[in-house]
Enzyme design. Structure first.
Site, PDB file in Angstrom:
ATOM      1  N   GLN A   1       0.856  -1.202   0.000  1.00 45.72           N
ATOM      2  CA  GLN A   1       0.000   0.000   0.000  1.00 45.72           C
ATOM      3  C   GLN A   1       0.885   1.244   0.000  1.00 45.72           C
ATOM      4  OE1 GLN A   1      -2.669   0.417   3.367  1.00 45.72           O
ATOM      5  NE2 GLN A   1      -3.744   2.165   2.422  1.00 45.72           N
ATOM      6  N   SER A   2       0.728   2.090  -1.024  1.00 42.85           N
ATOM      7  CA  SER A   2       1.562   3.289  -1.113  1.00 42.85           C
ATOM      8  C   SER A   2       0.780   4.576  -0.866  1.00 42.85           C
ATOM      9  CB  SER A   2       2.270   3.349  -2.476  1.00 42.85           C
ATOM     10  OG  SER A   2       1.328   3.442  -3.509  1.00 42.85           O
TER      11      SER A   2
ATOM     12  N   HIS B   1      -8.439   2.260  -1.233  1.00 43.52           N
ATOM     13  CA  HIS B   1      -8.730   2.228  -2.668  1.00 43.52           C
ATOM     14  C   HIS B   1      -8.748   0.801  -3.158  1.00 43.52           C
ATOM     15  CE1 HIS B   1      -4.379   2.729  -2.045  1.00 43.52           C
ATOM     16  NE2 HIS B   1      -4.193   2.017  -3.153  1.00 43.52           N
TER      17      HIS B   1
HETATM   18  P1  5GP Z   1      -1.283   1.185  -3.849  1.00 41.98           P
HETATM   19  O1  5GP Z   1       0.163   0.995  -4.225  1.00 41.98           O
HETATM   20  O2  5GP Z   1      -1.409   2.043  -2.607  1.00 41.98           O
HETATM   21  O3  5GP Z   1      -2.071  -0.087  -3.767  1.00 41.98           O
HETATM   22  O4  5GP Z   1      -1.949   1.962  -5.043  1.00 41.98           O
HETATM   23  C1  5GP Z   1      -1.765   3.338  -5.256  1.00 41.98           C
HETATM   24  C2  5GP Z   1      -1.979   3.563  -6.729  1.00 41.98           C
HETATM   25  O5  5GP Z   1      -2.161   4.943  -6.923  1.00 41.98           O
HETATM   26  C3  5GP Z   1      -0.803   3.139  -7.616  1.00 41.98           C
HETATM   27  O6  5GP Z   1      -1.246   2.166  -8.549  1.00 41.98           O
HETATM   28  C4  5GP Z   1      -0.363   4.437  -8.282  1.00 41.98           C
HETATM   29  O7  5GP Z   1       0.020   4.254  -9.631  1.00 41.98           O
HETATM   30  C5  5GP Z   1      -1.601   5.303  -8.156  1.00 41.98           C
HETATM   31  N1  5GP Z   1      -1.337   6.746  -8.082  1.00 41.98           N
HETATM   32  C6  5GP Z   1      -0.423   7.366  -7.279  1.00 41.98           C
HETATM   33  N2  5GP Z   1      -0.515   8.699  -7.419  1.00 41.98           N
HETATM   34  C7  5GP Z   1      -1.511   8.914  -8.335  1.00 41.98           C
HETATM   35  C8  5GP Z   1      -2.066  10.132  -8.900  1.00 41.98           C
HETATM   36  O8  5GP Z   1      -1.673  11.258  -8.574  1.00 41.98           O
HETATM   37  N3  5GP Z   1      -3.071   9.967  -9.801  1.00 41.98           N
HETATM   38  C9  5GP Z   1      -3.536   8.723 -10.175  1.00 41.98           C
HETATM   39  N4  5GP Z   1      -4.520   8.689 -11.088  1.00 41.98           N
HETATM   40  N5  5GP Z   1      -3.027   7.576  -9.660  1.00 41.98           N
HETATM   41  C10 5GP Z   1      -2.026   7.681  -8.757  1.00 41.98           C
END
Ligand code: 5GP
Ligand code: ZN
Length: 112
Positions: free
Chosen positions: A92-93, A98
């Protein structure tokens, strides 16, 4: 609060939207991992799947209704995957709940 997805939800940061209503927004991931890669978030801040409780489970159910609607509208007929990463080891980043809706290619199981 300095939260990227709260800023996307309130329009402070622009996004390419796939769906929006009063409680939920769906927008295309900036760094897509599949031909179709949409993120679905509650507009109200929830940190992660770990923070879902009786007061927020309704919006999570609603997100899954939106996923089904988008799958029909976008003709994701070959299938799709829904993923939520929770915590560091899961990758999770962004610390705002989400769900990734991924489609358009084959996905391995178990996930890497
Ligand atoms: P996680 O790594 O937390 O599961 O997913 C975060 C997602 O957010 C990643 O797939 C990354 O590409 C997406 N993301 C990060 N910053 C932004 C942004 O500013 N706009 C959009 N549309 N996606 C983003
Ligand atoms: Zn947030």
């Amino acid at each position: 609060m300095d939260c990227l997805f709260c800023k996307i939800a309130n329009g402070e940061i622009p996004s390419n939207k796939a769906y929006e209503d009063e409680d939920v927004i769906a927008f295309y991931d900036l760094n897509p991992q599949a031909p179709t890669h949409i993120l679905l978030i509650p507009k109200k801040h929830i940190g992660s799947a770990r923070d879902i409780d009786a007061s927020s489970s309704k919006v999570v159910a609603h997100i899954f209704e939106v996923i089904a609607k988008l799958a029909t509208e976008l003709r994701l007929e070959d299938g799709f995957r829904v993923v939520t990463n929770c915590g560091e080891s899961a990758g999770q980043s962004v610390q705002h709940l989400h769900f990734h809706l991924l489609s358009g290619r084959a996905f391995s199981w178990p996930p890497g």
